[in-house]
Design a protein around this motif. Sequence first.
Motif, mmCIF file in Angstrom:
data_model
loop_
_atom_site.group_PDB
_atom_site.id
_atom_site.type_symbol
_atom_site.label_atom_id
_atom_site.label_comp_id
_atom_site.label_asym_id
_atom_site.label_seq_id
_atom_site.Cartn_x
_atom_site.Cartn_y
_atom_site.Cartn_z
ATOM 1 N N LYS A 1 12.681 89.049 75.174
ATOM 2 C CA LYS A 1 11.676 88.863 76.212
ATOM 3 C C LYS A 1 10.293 89.261 75.699
ATOM 4 O O LYS A 1 9.282 88.847 76.257
ATOM 5 C CB LYS A 1 12.036 89.703 77.443
ATOM 6 N N MET A 2 10.289 90.081 74.632
ATOM 7 C CA MET A 2 9.035 90.538 74.052
ATOM 8 C C MET A 2 9.218 90.694 72.546
ATOM 9 O O MET A 2 10.272 91.129 72.089
ATOM 10 C CB MET A 2 8.605 91.875 74.662
ATOM 11 N N VAL A 3 8.182 90.299 71.768
ATOM 12 C CA VAL A 3 8.216 90.437 70.319
ATOM 13 C C VAL A 3 6.960 91.156 69.857
ATOM 14 O O VAL A 3 5.844 90.724 70.171
ATOM 15 C CB VAL A 3 8.303 89.050 69.625
ATOM 16 N N LEU A 4 7.139 92.264 69.131
ATOM 17 C CA LEU A 4 6.031 92.982 68.498
ATOM 18 C C LEU A 4 6.131 92.716 67.004
ATOM 19 O O LEU A 4 7.062 93.190 66.353
ATOM 20 C CB LEU A 4 6.118 94.486 68.783
ATOM 21 N N ALA A 5 5.192 91.943 66.471
ATOM 22 C CA ALA A 5 5.272 91.507 65.079
ATOM 23 C C ALA A 5 4.236 92.225 64.226
ATOM 24 O O ALA A 5 3.034 92.013 64.386
ATOM 25 C CB ALA A 5 5.071 89.997 64.995
ATOM 26 N N PHE A 6 4.724 93.082 63.322
ATOM 27 C CA PHE A 6 3.856 93.841 62.416
ATOM 28 C C PHE A 6 3.921 93.190 61.027
ATOM 29 O O PHE A 6 4.913 93.319 60.319
ATOM 30 C CB PHE A 6 4.307 95.297 62.335
ATOM 31 N N GLY A 7 2.842 92.491 60.646
ATOM 32 C CA GLY A 7 2.797 91.868 59.323
ATOM 33 C C GLY A 7 3.546 90.544 59.243
ATOM 34 O O GLY A 7 3.734 90.000 58.155
ATOM 35 N N VAL A 8 3.983 90.002 60.367
ATOM 36 C CA VAL A 8 4.613 88.685 60.423
ATOM 37 C C VAL A 8 3.676 87.770 61.198
ATOM 38 O O VAL A 8 3.316 88.071 62.344
ATOM 39 C CB VAL A 8 5.994 88.739 61.114
ATOM 40 N N PHE A 9 3.273 86.670 60.587
ATOM 41 C CA PHE A 9 2.255 85.818 61.183
ATOM 42 C C PHE A 9 2.890 84.666 61.963
ATOM 43 O O PHE A 9 4.023 84.232 61.665
ATOM 44 C CB PHE A 9 1.323 85.284 60.098
#
Length: 203
Positions: free
Chosen positions: A146-154
């Motif tokens: 339901k939610m995505v937190l993307a660190f360093g993924v574009f």
Amino acid sequence: MSSQLTSNAKALRLFFTDDVYLVKSEMQNTFVEPVKLSSSAPQPPVVVKLVDEKIVVKPVVLPNLVEEPKPLLQKATTFKFLGKNEKQILILVNDKQNEVSSEQGRELLRKLVNAIALTAKDFALVNYANYETAKFNDLHQFFGSKMVLAFGVFPNQLGLDEQPFNQFVVHNGSKLIFTKNLHDLDTDPTSKKLLWASLQQIK
């Protein structure tokens, strides 16, 4: 001595008791019929011709039938992750040297998840460096995020259009936010401030 040749019809009937027919070869027509064999396997048809009153049998050569290859079923991607994903929140990191990030990056992540009241039971953490061909649909199908937190993924790596950094966007009913990788984010006060302002929305 009298001749034994006779053309008398009554006399000829004494010698020829079966019907006799005269067939002229020039009136014979070519015909085609299958040859019946005892084998259960299908056999090619043959052409039978009468040539100079001799039967000539020629097999008909059929083209080879090649079965078209069946499409391969694509195997669903599976992912190794940390956490239990009970709230269907996916955290993506991107670090080829570490399981999650450097020491500084891991500490920053701990602070962020604690600040928004998340525990390891709530989210699934995946190092995207191990799954560089995976797209958003692969991840969403596996995690139901339901939610995505993307660190360093574009976004383009996930097969999505370009998105602004440090702001929540909605895609197919999921909220996504993209930012720098954890190690670089730790030394960028401006990006951290923008990210933090956005994360307040989910508290």
